[in-house]
Motif scaffolding. Structure first.
Motif, PDB file in Angstrom:
ATOM      1  N   GLY A  68       0.662  -1.041  -0.464  1.00 32.28           N
ATOM      2  CA  GLY A  68      -0.236  -0.119   0.421  1.00 32.28           C
ATOM      3  C   GLY A  68       0.988   1.083  -0.354  1.00 32.28           C
ATOM      4  N   ASP A  69      -0.009   2.309  -0.539  1.00 25.72           N
ATOM      5  CA  ASP A  69       1.336   3.483  -0.677  1.00 25.72           C
ATOM      6  C   ASP A  69       1.263   4.055   0.820  1.00 25.72           C
ATOM      7  N   ILE A  70      -0.329   3.749   1.677  1.00 27.53           N
ATOM      8  CA  ILE A  70      -0.148   4.141   3.029  1.00 27.53           C
ATOM      9  C   ILE A  70       0.359   2.755   4.391  1.00 27.53           C
ATOM     10  N   LEU A  71       1.757   2.304   4.858  1.00 26.42           N
ATOM     11  CA  LEU A  71       0.932   0.915   4.997  1.00 26.42           C
ATOM     12  C   LEU A  71       1.259   1.580   7.192  1.00 26.42           C
ATOM     13  N   VAL A  72       0.344   0.532   7.137  1.00 30.45           N
ATOM     14  CA  VAL A  72       0.032   1.016   8.899  1.00 30.45           C
ATOM     15  C   VAL A  72       0.493  -0.033   9.955  1.00 30.45           C
ATOM     16  N   GLN A  73       1.599  -0.089  10.528  1.00 30.54           N
ATOM     17  CA  GLN A  73       1.508  -1.482  10.845  1.00 30.54           C
ATOM     18  C   GLN A  73       1.791  -1.906  12.667  1.00 30.54           C
ATOM     19  N   GLN A  74       2.416  -2.008  13.490  1.00 23.77           N
ATOM     20  CA  GLN A  74       2.071  -1.518  14.800  1.00 23.77           C
ATOM     21  C   GLN A  74       1.998   0.322  15.507  1.00 23.77           C
ATOM     22  N   ALA A  75       0.958   0.649  15.075  1.00 22.07           N
ATOM     23  CA  ALA A  75       0.640   1.842  15.454  1.00 22.07           C
ATOM     24  C   ALA A  75      -0.493   2.446  15.540  1.00 22.07           C
ATOM     25  N   HIS A  76      -0.730   3.489  16.616  1.00 23.25           N
ATOM     26  CA  HIS A  76      -1.711   3.649  16.737  1.00 23.25           C
ATOM     27  C   HIS A  76      -1.646   5.532  17.170  1.00 23.25           C
ATOM     28  N   ASP A  77      -2.336   5.942  17.480  1.00 26.23           N
ATOM     29  CA  ASP A  77      -2.907   7.449  17.626  1.00 26.23           C
ATOM     30  C   ASP A  77      -2.346   8.123  16.683  1.00 26.23           C
ATOM     31  N   ASN A  78      -2.494   8.365  15.994  1.00 31.89           N
ATOM     32  CA  ASN A  78      -1.884   8.960  14.527  1.00 31.89           C
ATOM     33  C   ASN A  78      -2.998   9.268  13.716  1.00 31.89           C
ATOM     34  N   VAL A  79      -3.226  10.706  12.963  1.00 35.42           N
ATOM     35  CA  VAL A  79      -4.330  11.264  12.270  1.00 35.42           C
ATOM     36  C   VAL A  79      -3.719  11.687  11.054  1.00 35.42           C
ATOM     37  N   VAL A  80      -3.800  10.731   9.932  1.00 38.71           N
ATOM     38  CA  VAL A  80      -4.027  10.767   8.019  1.00 38.71           C
ATOM     39  C   VAL A  80      -4.248  12.205   7.779  1.00 38.71           C
ATOM     40  N   SER A  81      -4.532  12.988   7.141  1.00 38.65           N
ATOM     41  CA  SER A  81      -5.481  14.057   6.482  1.00 38.65           C
ATOM     42  C   SER A  81      -5.109  15.174   5.537  1.00 38.65           C
ATOM     43  N   ASN A  82      -5.902  15.592   4.586  1.00 44.16           N
ATOM     44  CA  ASN A  82      -5.725  16.393   4.109  1.00 44.16           C
ATOM     45  C   ASN A  82      -4.461  16.254   2.952  1.00 44.16           C
ATOM     46  N   ASN A  83      -4.146  14.341   2.306  1.00 42.58           N
ATOM     47  CA  ASN A  83      -3.192  14.228   1.621  1.00 42.58           C
ATOM     48  C   ASN A  83      -4.081  13.765   0.364  1.00 42.58           C
ATOM     49  N   ILE A  84      -2.971  13.608  -0.717  1.00 38.16           N
ATOM     50  CA  ILE A  84      -3.642  13.223  -1.538  1.00 38.16           C
ATOM     51  C   ILE A  84      -2.861  11.761  -2.223  1.00 38.16           C
ATOM     52  N   ILE A  85      -2.908  10.689  -1.644  1.00 35.43           N
ATOM     53  CA  ILE A  85      -2.323   9.431  -2.021  1.00 35.43           C
ATOM     54  C   ILE A  85      -2.752   8.937  -3.503  1.00 35.43           C
ATOM     55  N   VAL A 125      -4.122   1.992   0.470  1.00 34.67           N
ATOM     56  CA  VAL A 125      -3.541   1.853   2.363  1.00 34.67           C
ATOM     57  C   VAL A 125      -3.918   0.391   2.531  1.00 34.67           C
ATOM     58  N   THR A 126      -2.921  -0.654   3.323  1.00 34.55           N
ATOM     59  CA  THR A 126      -2.721  -1.565   4.053  1.00 34.55           C
ATOM     60  C   THR A 126      -2.191  -1.930   5.626  1.00 34.55           C
ATOM     61  N   ASN A 127      -3.463  -2.195   5.885  1.00 33.65           N
ATOM     62  CA  ASN A 127      -3.165  -2.352   7.733  1.00 33.65           C
ATOM     63  C   ASN A 127      -3.604  -4.132   7.953  1.00 33.65           C
ATOM     64  N   PRO A 128      -2.281  -4.428   8.062  1.00 36.87           N
ATOM     65  CA  PRO A 128      -2.554  -5.633   7.985  1.00 36.87           C
ATOM     66  C   PRO A 128      -2.122  -6.376   9.393  1.00 36.87           C
ATOM     67  N   PHE A 129      -2.654  -5.782  10.445  1.00 39.68           N
ATOM     68  CA  PHE A 129      -2.560  -5.621  11.656  1.00 39.68           C
ATOM     69  C   PHE A 129      -3.395  -5.551  12.607  1.00 39.68           C
ATOM     70  N   GLY A 130      -3.800  -6.777  13.419  1.00 40.84           N
ATOM     71  CA  GLY A 130      -5.102  -6.574  14.149  1.00 40.84           C
ATOM     72  C   GLY A 130      -5.442  -6.015  15.477  1.00 40.84           C
ATOM     73  N   THR A 131      -6.750  -5.414  16.047  1.00 46.82           N
ATOM     74  CA  THR A 131      -6.839  -3.747  17.168  1.00 46.82           C
ATOM     75  C   THR A 131      -5.529  -4.144  18.107  1.00 46.82           C
ATOM     76  N   ALA A 132      -5.283  -5.161  18.358  1.00 49.75           N
ATOM     77  CA  ALA A 132      -3.986  -5.459  19.605  1.00 49.75           C
ATOM     78  C   ALA A 132      -2.601  -4.675  19.302  1.00 49.75           C
ATOM     79  N   SER A 133      -2.518  -4.174  17.981  1.00 45.16           N
ATOM     80  CA  SER A 133      -0.867  -3.492  17.274  1.00 45.16           C
ATOM     81  C   SER A 133      -1.182  -1.828  17.097  1.00 45.16           C
ATOM     82  N   SER A 134      -2.553  -3.021  16.115  1.00 45.08           N
ATOM     83  CA  SER A 134      -2.974  -0.811  14.962  1.00 45.08           C
ATOM     84  C   SER A 134      -4.012  -0.879  15.581  1.00 45.08           C
TER      85      SER A 134
END
Length: 445
Positions: A1-18, A27-36
Motif C-alpha cells: 500500500g502507499d500507506i502501510l499501517v503496522q504496529q501504530a496507534h494515535d496517528n492522524v492522516v488528513s488532507n493528503n493526496i494518495i 492503504v494496507t493495515n495487515p494487523f489487528g486491533t491489539a497492535s494497530s
C-alpha cells in the motif's frame, strides 16, 4: 500500500493526496486491533490508475475491493473522496493543481494554519473556503492552468461497407481521444467536401457519438470530412468513398452447415456453410447458451467461411446462425437454421497441478516468497494462503510467473497453508496443488 499501517496507534492522516502505482493499493493495515488502534483517516483524496472499483483496500488484515466498502467497514475517511487530483504535469512531478482539481477547498474545514505556515512551493498554506488537499495550495499566485491539448485521431475514418450502395444507409466512423479531457466533452462533426450527389448524415451538427448512418443519393466518388473538437481545439481528417449503384436482389437462405459439427475441441473453431443465392456478404452470429450471453461473436464476411478470433470456453454450449445479405448490407435474407454445438475439453490441453516448493517450515519473512513449478498450457497461476490459526483466508493472488512475494504482511506466531493452481485465458482452470504449511516466527517482519 502507499500507506502501510503496522504496529501504530494515535496517528492522524488528513488532507493528503494518495496517488498509487499500477498496484492500485492505497492503504494496507495487515494487523489487528491489539497492535494497530486509534488511527484516524479523513479529508484525503485517493486515486488509483485502475479506477475505484479495481482498487484494493486492506484494513485489519481484510481486503475490500472498492472505496465505499472500505469506508463502511473501517469507519474511516467519511469526508474523503476518490478522484483524479488533476496535477498540472505528473510526468514532471509538478503537483500544482489545475483549476478544475477536486482537491481544491476539499480539506478539513476546521484546519487552521500556523503562523507563517507555507505549502510545498513556499506560498500561503490556506487560501479560500478550506485548505486544499495535497501539497499545493491554489489561489496563492502559483496556480497554473495546463495548456489545452488538441484531440488525437486514434483510428482513421472509415465506412461500412467499404463500397456502399446509393440510397442505402451505410455507417461512417472515426475514433479520437482527448489527452486532457477538456475544456468540453469530445464531439464529432461530419460534412461532405465533394461528390456527385447529396450526402445525408443521420445527425446534423455536433454529436458525442462518432459512428453514424450516412446515405448517398447517387453513385459516384465522394470526399467526406470529419472533425473532432474539445470545444476549443479541432482535429480534422478525410475519408474517400466510392458509392455503387443501388441493388434490389434479395439474398437467399443458407440452408446447411459444413463446419463445425455438433462437438469440437477447438477453442477458435472454423465456421463454414453452404452459399446462398444473391449473397454479397454474410452476417455470422454466435451465442453462448451456457451463460445466456448473446452475440459473443458477430462478424460480417464476404466468403462462406470464418475462423473465430475470440476464444470460446471449454465445456460451454453455443448456437451459431448466419444470414446472407446484399453487398451493402441493406437487404437481408432469412437467417439459417441454428447450429448448436459444444466445445469439449481437449486432453492435449489439460492443465496439471503445479508442485509448490516454498515456503515451508518456520520462516522470518512476513511477506514470504512463494514459488512453484511451471506446468504446460498455463497462462497464469492462482495462489491462496489460509491462516490456520484463525481459519480465515489470508489472501489470494493471480500472477503469470512461477513465483511471487505475497502481497500482504502475515502475522507472527501464526501457522499458514498455501496452494496454487494454473489456468488458461479461455477460462479453463486446472487442479489445485497439494497444500504446503509454514509458520511465521515470533520475529517475523
Amino acid at each position: 500500500g502507499d500507506i502501510l499501517v503496522q504496529q501504530a496507534h494515535d496517528n492522524v492522516v488528513s488532507n493528503n493526496i494518495i496517488y498509487t502505482s499500477s498496484q492500485n493499493i492505497p492503504v494496507t493495515n495487515p494487523f489487528g486491533t491489539a497492535s494497530s488502534y486509534n488511527n484516524t483517516f479523513d479529508y484525503n483524496l485517493y486515486y488509483t490508475p485502475g479506477g475505484a472499483d479495481n482498487a484494493i483496500w486492506n484494513w485489519k488484515n481484510k481486503d475490500y475491493e472498492n472505496f465505499a466498502a472500505f469506508k463502511t467497514a473501517s469507519g474511516q475517511d467519511s469526508h474523503s473522496i476518490f478522484a483524479d487530483p488533476l496535477f498540472l504535469d505528473l510526468a514532471l512531478f509538478d503537483v500544482h493543481l489545475q483549476d478544475a482539481s477536486p482537491a481544491i477547498d476539499s480539506g478539513n474545514t476546521a484546519y487552521v494554519s500556523a503562523t507563517g505556515e507555507k505549502d510545498l512551493f513556499d506560498n500561503v498554506r490556506l487560501s479560500g473556503a478550506a485548505v486544499d488537499i495535497g501539497a499545493s495550495e491554489s489561489g496563492d499566485g502559483t496556480q497554473l492552468t495546463a495548456e489545452n491539448q488538441s484531440p488525437k485521431i486514434t483510428a482513421s475514418a472509415w465506412i461500412t461497407p467499404v463500397s456502399p450502395f446509393a440510397s442505402v444507409p451505410a455507417t461512417v466512423d472515426v475514433r479520437a481521444t482527448d489527452p486532457d479531457n477538456g475544456p468540453s466533452s469530445l464531439n464529432y462533426s461530419w460534412s461532405k467536401v465533394s461528390g456527385t450527389g447529396t450526402v445525408i448524415f443521420n445527425i446534423s451538427g455536433y454529436s458525442a457519438v462518432s459512428a453514424r448512418s450516412v446515405t448517398f443519393s447517387a453513385a459516384g466518388n465522394y470526399l467526406l470530412s470529419v472533425s473532432a473538437t474539445d470545444g476549443e481545439a479541432i482535429t480534422t481528417t478525410s475519408l474517400y468513398v466510392t458509392v455503387q449503384a443501388a441493388s434490389a436482389s434479395t439474398p437467399g437462405q443458407v440452408t446447411s452447415w459444413i463446419l463445425p459439427g455438433t462437438t469440437t475441441t477447438l477453442l477458435k473453431p472454423k465456421f463454414k456453410w453452404a452459399a446462398a443465392s444473391n449473397a454479397g456478404r454474410y452476417l455470422l452470429k454466435v451465442d453462448d447458451l451456457t451463460t445466456g450471453q448473446a452475440g459473443i461473436i458477430r462478424r460480417t464476411v464476404t466468403t462462406t467461411a470464418f475462423t473465430a478470433t475470440t476464444a470460446l470456453k471449454s465445456g460451454h454450449q453455443y448456437q451459431v446462425v448466419v444470414t446472407a445479405q446484399s453487398s451493402n448490407g441493406g437487404i437481408s435474407g432469412i437467417p439459417s437454421p441454428a447450429l448448436v454445438f459444444t466445445v469439449q475439453p481437449n486432453t492435449a490441453l489439460s492443465i496439471p497441478a503445479p508442485n509448490p516448493l516454498t515456503p515451508t517450515g518456520t520462516i522470518d519473512d512476513a511477506w514470504p516468497w512463494c514459488e512453484w513449478t511451471s506446468v504446460k498450457n498455463a497462462d497464469y497461476y492462482k495462489l491462496i494462503i489460509t491462516d490456520l490459526t484463525t481459519g480465515m483466508v489470508a489472501g489470494t493472488m493471480q500472477v503469470t510467473a512461477t513465483g511471487t512475494n505475497f502481497n500482504k504482511g502475515l502475522t507472527p506466531n501464526h501457522s499458514y497453508s498455501w496452494k496454487v493452481c494454473a489456468g488458461r485465458n479461455d477460462g479453463t482452470l486446472g487442479e489445485w496443488s497439494s497444500a504446503l504449511t509454514f509458520k511465521e516466527s515470533a520475529n517475523a517482519r
